[in-house]
Motif scaffolding. Structure first.
Motif, PDB file in Angstrom:
ATOM      1  N   UNK A   1       0.806  -1.227   0.000  1.00 21.69           N
ATOM      2  CA  UNK A   1       0.000   0.000   0.000  1.00 21.69           C
ATOM      3  C   UNK A   1       0.834   1.269   0.000  1.00 21.69           C
ATOM      4  N   UNK A   2       1.931   1.270   0.728  1.00 22.90           N
ATOM      5  CA  UNK A   2       2.708   2.501   0.862  1.00 22.90           C
ATOM      6  C   UNK A   2       3.266   2.996  -0.468  1.00 22.90           C
ATOM      7  N   UNK A   3       3.485   2.083  -1.419  1.00 21.07           N
ATOM      8  CA  UNK A   3       4.006   2.486  -2.727  1.00 21.07           C
ATOM      9  C   UNK A   3       2.907   2.717  -3.756  1.00 21.07           C
ATOM     10  N   UNK A   4       1.680   2.357  -3.386  1.00 22.17           N
ATOM     11  CA  UNK A   4       0.583   2.441  -4.347  1.00 22.17           C
ATOM     12  C   UNK A   4      -0.341   3.630  -4.121  1.00 22.17           C
ATOM     13  N   UNK A   5      -0.562   4.006  -2.856  1.00 25.41           N
ATOM     14  CA  UNK A   5      -1.533   5.061  -2.546  1.00 25.41           C
ATOM     15  C   UNK A   5      -0.835   6.408  -2.491  1.00 25.41           C
ATOM     16  N   UNK A   6      -1.343   7.360  -3.243  1.00 23.21           N
ATOM     17  CA  UNK A   6      -0.795   8.715  -3.233  1.00 23.21           C
ATOM     18  C   UNK A   6      -1.070   9.378  -1.888  1.00 23.21           C
ATOM     19  N   UNK A   7      -0.259  10.356  -1.513  1.00 27.96           N
ATOM     20  CA  UNK A   7      -0.564  11.115  -0.294  1.00 27.96           C
ATOM     21  C   UNK A   7      -1.986  11.668  -0.357  1.00 27.96           C
ATOM     22  N   UNK A   8      -2.753  11.395   0.675  1.00 27.06           N
ATOM     23  CA  UNK A   8      -4.144  11.831   0.689  1.00 27.06           C
ATOM     24  C   UNK A   8      -5.068  10.913  -0.085  1.00 27.06           C
ATOM     25  N   UNK A   9      -4.533   9.813  -0.603  1.00 28.37           N
ATOM     26  CA  UNK A   9      -5.339   8.903  -1.408  1.00 28.37           C
ATOM     27  C   UNK A   9      -6.151   7.932  -0.571  1.00 28.37           C
ATOM     28  N   UNK A  10      -6.902   7.076  -1.260  1.00 31.04           N
ATOM     29  CA  UNK A  10      -7.829   6.149  -0.615  1.00 31.04           C
ATOM     30  C   UNK A  10      -7.590   4.721  -1.096  1.00 31.04           C
ATOM     31  N   UNK A  11      -7.859   3.779  -0.205  1.00 23.41           N
ATOM     32  CA  UNK A  11      -7.917   2.361  -0.568  1.00 23.41           C
ATOM     33  C   UNK A  11      -9.277   1.834  -0.145  1.00 23.41           C
ATOM     34  N   UNK A  12      -9.988   1.181  -1.058  1.00 20.52           N
ATOM     35  CA  UNK A  12     -11.324   0.670  -0.781  1.00 20.52           C
ATOM     36  C   UNK A  12     -11.371  -0.791  -1.213  1.00 20.52           C
ATOM     37  N   UNK A  13     -11.658  -1.669  -0.253  1.00 17.98           N
ATOM     38  CA  UNK A  13     -11.616  -3.104  -0.493  1.00 17.98           C
ATOM     39  C   UNK A  13     -12.933  -3.765  -0.133  1.00 17.98           C
ATOM     40  N   UNK A  14     -13.320  -4.766  -0.913  1.00 16.57           N
ATOM     41  CA  UNK A  14     -14.418  -5.625  -0.479  1.00 16.57           C
ATOM     42  C   UNK A  14     -13.879  -6.616   0.531  1.00 16.57           C
ATOM     43  N   UNK A  15     -14.705  -6.949   1.538  1.00 18.01           N
ATOM     44  CA  UNK A  15     -14.273  -7.871   2.588  1.00 18.01           C
ATOM     45  C   UNK A  15     -15.374  -8.875   2.878  1.00 18.01           C
ATOM     46  N   UNK A  16     -15.006  -9.967   3.555  1.00 20.65           N
ATOM     47  CA  UNK A  16     -15.981 -10.949   3.976  1.00 20.65           C
ATOM     48  C   UNK A  16     -16.880 -10.405   5.070  1.00 20.65           C
TER      49      UNK A  16
END
Length: 301
Positions: free
Chosen positions: A241-256
């Motif tokens: 995640x640290x190399x993929x998300x821009x500063x101020x960016x978001x990660x949104x995942x589907x979960x069980x």
């Protein structure tokens, strides 16, 4: 097998009722809907025609085709697999045995991503996103179709799956804004991205045997199984995640449906902060939390 004469006098309504009854007899709860979808697709007719002409005569060739489709459903093959497509977020997506059959639950992820990017960056923002493990491409293509100013990158370990995603992107006229990459998770992908999304595998190995036959026998295992606790895929994604998300960016995942608390803790260990997941917008129709919304912890940045 078919309890009416196979002749041109047999009507569409007769076949529909017979198919429904036979599906109900083997315990398929969606029997009425399934029978109707098979009928409409098998005859290549809109629903309005069947409503207007319930006694529309079927010839032997049409009945034979419908019976072949029904036999597959009676054997617990999903209707979407029989038809070769699934409706998702208002659009028709091609699927085949190499990709996960898109679920209505995943529409919660798409809706959350659209809303949160608009709220976080503004509706005019030209979002650049990454979809990890894209499969049929239903998430990435839906985001691009809904937001003409966005661009995306989508990964999958399967070249066959990427072929399906490519076809769906072309069908929905977003191929020029979607880069497809054959890699494991996001290995070697160059960020950062404003938004990272994924519907990764999240079924624990021992739970596979308890899945419905429509899932267990027809979805690719690689798209379902995620180790002893069902969290292996999330560990991979959080680790990158640290190399993929821009500063101020978001990660949104589907979960069980039962994984929110464990994943909040796992995310925190890798420098990601989860938003409150008691909010209705993160839940599916059954009230289960289905989406994990994460941001990089600024204190660790």
């Amino acid at each position: 097998m078919f309890d009416l004469p196979l002749n041109p006098a047999t009507g569409a309504g007769d076949w529909l009722r017979s198919a429904r009854d036979r599906l109900e007899a083997v315990g398929i709860e969606s029997a009425s809907l399934d029978a109707r979808m098979l009928l409409l697709d098998g005859l290549a007719l809109p629903h309005s025609v069947i409503v207007a002409e319930p006694n529309l005569a079927l010839n032997d060739q049409e009945i034979e085709r419908l019976e072949a489709m029904l036999s597959r459903r009676l054997a617990r093959e999903p209707v979407s697999r029989i038809l070769g497509w699934r409706e998702f977020y208002g659009r028709k997506f091609e699927i085949n045995p190499q990709v996960l059959d898109p679920r209505p639950d995943t529409e919660v992820l798409v809706e959350t991503a659209l809303n949160k990017v608009d709220q976080h960056f503004g509706p005019a923002h030209a979002c650049r996103f990454l979809d990890i493990g894209t499969g049929s491409g239903c998430i990435a293509v839906s985001l691009l179709a809904e937001r003409p100013g966005w661009t995306g990158c989508a990964t999958d370990i399967s070249s066959d799956a990427l072929d399906v995603a490519r076809a769906n992107a072309a069908t929905h006229k977003v191929a020029d804004r979607l880069e497809l990459i054959e890699v494991n998770w996001a290995s070697g992908v160059t960020g950062p991205f404003d938004l990272v999304v994924s519907n990764p595998p999240y079924i624990a190995s021992e739970e596979l045997r308890g899945l419905m036959p429509e899932v267990q026998n027809h979805d690719p295992a690689v798209a379902l199984e995620a180790g002893a606790d069902g969290l292996d895929a999330y560990r991979e994604i959080f680790g990158a995640a640290s190399t993929l998300i821009a500063p101020g960016g978001l990660m949104i995942l589907e979960i069980g449906a039962t994984q929110a608390a464990r994943l909040r803790s796992l995310a925190a260990d890798t420098g990601l902060i989860a938003q409150d997941h008691q909010m209705q917008e993160f839940c599916d129709l059954a009230g289960h939390v289905r989406v994990l919304l994460l941001r990089p912890d600024a204190a660790n940045g």
